[in-house]
Design a protein around this motif. Structure first.
Motif, PDB file in Angstrom:
ATOM      1  N   GLN A  11       0.853  -1.190   0.000  1.00 26.31           N
ATOM      2  CA  GLN A  11       0.000   0.000   0.000  1.00 26.31           C
ATOM      3  C   GLN A  11       0.882   1.231   0.000  1.00 26.31           C
ATOM      4  O   GLN A  11       1.788   1.351   0.818  1.00 26.31           O
ATOM      5  N   LEU A  12       0.599   2.148  -0.898  1.00 27.72           N
ATOM      6  CA  LEU A  12       1.347   3.396  -0.955  1.00 27.72           C
ATOM      7  C   LEU A  12       0.470   4.546  -0.483  1.00 27.72           C
ATOM      8  O   LEU A  12      -0.683   4.646  -0.894  1.00 27.72           O
ATOM      9  N   THR A  13       1.023   5.404   0.338  1.00 29.05           N
ATOM     10  CA  THR A  13       0.320   6.632   0.683  1.00 29.05           C
ATOM     11  C   THR A  13       0.295   7.520  -0.563  1.00 29.05           C
ATOM     12  O   THR A  13       1.035   7.283  -1.528  1.00 29.05           O
ATOM     13  N   LEU A  83       9.225   0.415  -9.323  1.00 29.58           N
ATOM     14  CA  LEU A  83       8.441   0.574 -10.548  1.00 29.58           C
ATOM     15  C   LEU A  83       7.281  -0.415 -10.574  1.00 29.58           C
ATOM     16  O   LEU A  83       6.159  -0.071 -10.948  1.00 29.58           O
ATOM     17  N   SER A  84       7.543  -1.640 -10.144  1.00 28.92           N
ATOM     18  CA  SER A  84       6.485  -2.643 -10.067  1.00 28.92           C
ATOM     19  C   SER A  84       5.396  -2.201  -9.083  1.00 28.92           C
ATOM     20  O   SER A  84       4.194  -2.300  -9.392  1.00 28.92           O
ATOM     21  N   ALA A  85       5.806  -1.704  -7.918  1.00 28.43           N
ATOM     22  CA  ALA A  85       4.837  -1.220  -6.922  1.00 28.43           C
ATOM     23  C   ALA A  85       4.034  -0.046  -7.470  1.00 28.43           C
ATOM     24  O   ALA A  85       2.825   0.049  -7.248  1.00 28.43           O
ATOM     25  N   LEU A  86       4.685   0.843  -8.213  1.00 30.55           N
ATOM     26  CA  LEU A  86       3.995   1.985  -8.810  1.00 30.55           C
ATOM     27  C   LEU A  86       2.956   1.526  -9.830  1.00 30.55           C
ATOM     28  O   LEU A  86       1.821   2.005  -9.833  1.00 30.55           O
ATOM     29  N   LYS A  87       3.311   0.578 -10.665  1.00 35.17           N
ATOM     30  CA  LYS A  87       2.367   0.063 -11.670  1.00 35.17           C
ATOM     31  C   LYS A  87       1.155  -0.590 -10.992  1.00 35.17           C
ATOM     32  O   LYS A  87       0.021  -0.398 -11.424  1.00 35.17           O
ATOM     33  N   ILE A  88       1.404  -1.365  -9.950  1.00 34.59           N
ATOM     34  CA  ILE A  88       0.311  -2.004  -9.210  1.00 34.59           C
ATOM     35  C   ILE A  88      -0.591  -0.937  -8.595  1.00 34.59           C
ATOM     36  O   ILE A  88      -1.819  -1.033  -8.641  1.00 34.59           O
ATOM     37  N   GLU A  89       0.024   0.098  -8.030  1.00 30.66           N
ATOM     38  CA  GLU A  89      -0.741   1.176  -7.393  1.00 30.66           C
ATOM     39  C   GLU A  89      -1.566   1.955  -8.413  1.00 30.66           C
ATOM     40  O   GLU A  89      -2.711   2.321  -8.152  1.00 30.66           O
ATOM     41  N   ILE A  90      -1.002   2.196  -9.592  1.00 29.05           N
ATOM     42  CA  ILE A  90      -1.746   2.889 -10.652  1.00 29.05           C
ATOM     43  C   ILE A  90      -2.976   2.075 -11.030  1.00 29.05           C
ATOM     44  O   ILE A  90      -4.085   2.607 -11.126  1.00 29.05           O
ATOM     45  N   GLU A  94      -6.844   3.221 -10.486  1.00 25.79           N
ATOM     46  CA  GLU A  94      -7.770   3.279 -11.631  1.00 25.79           C
ATOM     47  C   GLU A  94      -9.032   2.469 -11.345  1.00 25.79           C
ATOM     48  O   GLU A  94     -10.139   2.896 -11.668  1.00 25.79           O
ATOM     49  N   ARG A  95      -8.872   1.280 -10.733  1.00 27.33           N
ATOM     50  CA  ARG A  95     -10.030   0.458 -10.369  1.00 27.33           C
ATOM     51  C   ARG A  95     -10.893   1.182  -9.340  1.00 27.33           C
ATOM     52  O   ARG A  95     -12.121   1.197  -9.448  1.00 27.33           O
ATOM     53  N   TYR A  96     -10.258   1.780  -8.339  1.00 26.27           N
ATOM     54  CA  TYR A  96     -11.008   2.507  -7.312  1.00 26.27           C
ATOM     55  C   TYR A  96     -11.777   3.675  -7.929  1.00 26.27           C
ATOM     56  O   TYR A  96     -12.919   3.934  -7.541  1.00 26.27           O
ATOM     57  N   ALA A  97     -11.170   4.371  -8.867  1.00 24.26           N
ATOM     58  CA  ALA A  97     -11.870   5.474  -9.540  1.00 24.26           C
ATOM     59  C   ALA A  97     -13.073   4.935 -10.316  1.00 24.26           C
ATOM     60  O   ALA A  97     -14.152   5.528 -10.292  1.00 24.26           O
TER      61      ALA A  97
END
Length: 119
Positions: A11-13, A83-90, A94-97
């Motif tokens: 989880q990223l803040t 970078l992998s964590a960033l892609k997962i977070e993106i 997007e799903r949450y939006a």
């Protein structure tokens, strides 16, 4: 059992997310703050205390690394793991939006929802 931090849990803040997004090219602290302000059209400003706390946590999580340092600047860059964590977070954001858009598409103005429940 020790508490895991957000990064270990995947989880990223918001601040960590923006810092990672800004570090797809090597940057020093002031440049990171400037890029975040630019990326968000001035809607997000991160101060030095928040930035350096986040940089330390991201470094400890192996999401970024210090690649150069002199007496005035430290240059950071995202790692493959970051970078992998960033892609997962993106993808997650997007799903949450999409979930939010779906939820508000059913919104009925005022108390019309009561009529929907009664029918």
């Amino acid at each position: 059992m020790p508490k895991q931090d957000h990064y270990q849990q995947g989880q990223l803040t918001d601040v960590a997310y923006l810092v990672l997004a800004s570090l797809t090219i090597p940057c020093h602290g002031y440049l990171i703050m400037s890029k975040i302000e630019e990326m968000t059209d001035g809607n997000v400003r991160i101060g030095p205390a928040s930035l350096y706390t986040t940089l330390k946590k991201l470094t400890n999580a192996n999401f970024i690394r210090l690649i150069a340092e002199d007496e005035a600047k430290k240059i950071y860059y995202i790692t493959d793991e970051g970078l992998s964590a960033l892609k997962i977070e993106i993808d997650k954001r997007e799903r949450y939006a999409a979930y939010g858009k779906w939820a508000i598409s059913d919104y009925k103005e005022g108390n019309l929802w009561q009529e929907t429940i009664r029918s």
